[in-house]
Design an enzyme around this catalytic site. Structure first.
Site, mmCIF file in Angstrom:
data_model
loop_
_atom_site.group_PDB
_atom_site.id
_atom_site.type_symbol
_atom_site.label_atom_id
_atom_site.label_comp_id
_atom_site.label_asym_id
_atom_site.label_seq_id
_atom_site.Cartn_x
_atom_site.Cartn_y
_atom_site.Cartn_z
ATOM 1 N N ASP A 57 0.854 -1.191 0.000
ATOM 2 C CA ASP A 57 0.000 0.000 0.000
ATOM 3 C C ASP A 57 0.891 1.243 0.000
ATOM 4 O O ASP A 57 1.792 1.364 0.824
ATOM 5 C CB ASP A 57 -0.872 -0.022 1.259
ATOM 6 C CG ASP A 57 -1.920 1.079 1.283
ATOM 7 O OD1 ASP A 57 -1.669 2.171 0.719
ATOM 8 O OD2 ASP A 57 -2.978 0.869 1.896
ATOM 9 N N GLY A 58 0.654 2.152 -0.934
ATOM 10 C CA GLY A 58 1.479 3.352 -1.024
ATOM 11 C C GLY A 58 1.467 4.179 0.241
ATOM 12 O O GLY A 58 2.474 4.799 0.602
ATOM 13 N N ASP A 73 0.249 8.293 -8.576
ATOM 14 C CA ASP A 73 -0.760 8.033 -9.614
ATOM 15 C C ASP A 73 -1.419 6.705 -9.289
ATOM 16 O O ASP A 73 -1.380 5.760 -10.072
ATOM 17 C CB ASP A 73 -0.088 8.012 -10.996
ATOM 18 C CG ASP A 73 -1.093 7.876 -12.133
ATOM 19 O OD1 ASP A 73 -2.266 8.252 -11.935
ATOM 20 O OD2 ASP A 73 -0.701 7.391 -13.205
#
Length: 257
Positions: free
Chosen positions: A117-118, A135
């Site tokens: 997970d970013g 993005d």
């Protein structure tokens, strides 16, 4: 986890013809497109605008990106920034599984794809990218956790001292203005907008740390001229888009631009 019997809305779909290979999550919009004749080219205009970070940081040592998709930005940076270490962060293993189909390079000493997970990735203290590209869209748009003040605060902490955050946002999302407000507040107004090339609704947001700030328009044009032989993107056009973005009315957030 999707309910039993329901399709996974984030399972990627690849649609291709003789000219392009494209990644979708549903019929509402393309996530990524690759030219068959030139897999490393930036086929979608908004990705070319995101490369405008070169006007602020032309020689980054480290680039991290949240959201792999078809790997357009990852591939481009890998080819055109040979002295840069690149990490691509993707939460969806089904997307990563398509990396060969989209000619995403194998992991090596300066290129890595990680499945995480970013929002968790930027919370790790040892990440200090000079450029962080965000993005990370899924079938429902930008996940709220990737547009929150907490997320942007973590991004700012993890950037190098002169680092730049580059975010792809969509103006017709209901939380678009909340995301912009958060960026403005977290980066204390060190934010610039650029309408993205080839898209009515995409906007590229540049936010930065350090005292350098946004170069003057003439300085960006000079830098674009100096870099044009190295990069197959029109940085002159991006400089003009950033200059146009200065017209954005920040006063709606109680701020002045």
């Amino acid at each position: 986890m999707p309910r039993k019997g329901k399709k996974n809305p984030d399972r990627p779909l690849v649609i291709e013809n003789d000219q392009v290979v494209s990644l979708y999550f549903d019929a509402r919009g393309v996530q990524s497109t690759m030219f068959r004749h030139d897999p490393y080219a930036l086929a979608l205009g908004y990705t070319r605008t995101m490369m405008g970070f070169l006007l602020l940081r032309p020689s980054p040592s480290r680039v991290s990106m949240i959201g792999l998709g078809g790997g357009s930005l990852a591939k481009y940076c890998y080819r055109h920034l040979p002295d840069t270490t690149i990490t691509a962060v993707e939460i969806n293993p089904d997307v990563i599984a398509l990396r060969d189909r989209f000619h995403v390079p194998r992991d090596d000493g300066r290129f890595t794809v990680v499945c995480v997970d970013g929002a968790q990735y930027v919370a790790v203290p040892n990440h200090r990218p000079d450029v962080l590209l965000v993005d990370g869209f899924n079938a429902d748009g930008l996940p709220a956790r990737l547009g929150s003040s907490r997320f942007y605060e973590a991004c700012r902490r993890r950037l190098s001292d002169e680092g730049v955050l580059v975010a792809n946002l969509v103006t017709d999302e209901p939380d678009f203005h909340r995301y912009l407000r958060s960026l403005w507040e977290v980066f204390a107004g060190a934010v610039a907008l650029a309408p993205s090339e080839g898209s009515e609704h995409n906007v590229t947001v540049f936010a930065w740390k350090g005292a350098g700030g946004l170069p003057a328009f003439t300085a960006m044009l000079d830098r674009a001229h100096a870099l044009q032989a190295r990069y197959a993107v029109n940085l002159h056009a991006t400089a003009k888009r950033i200059e146009y973005g200065k017209r954005f009315n920040w006063s709606r957030y109680g701020q002045t631009g």
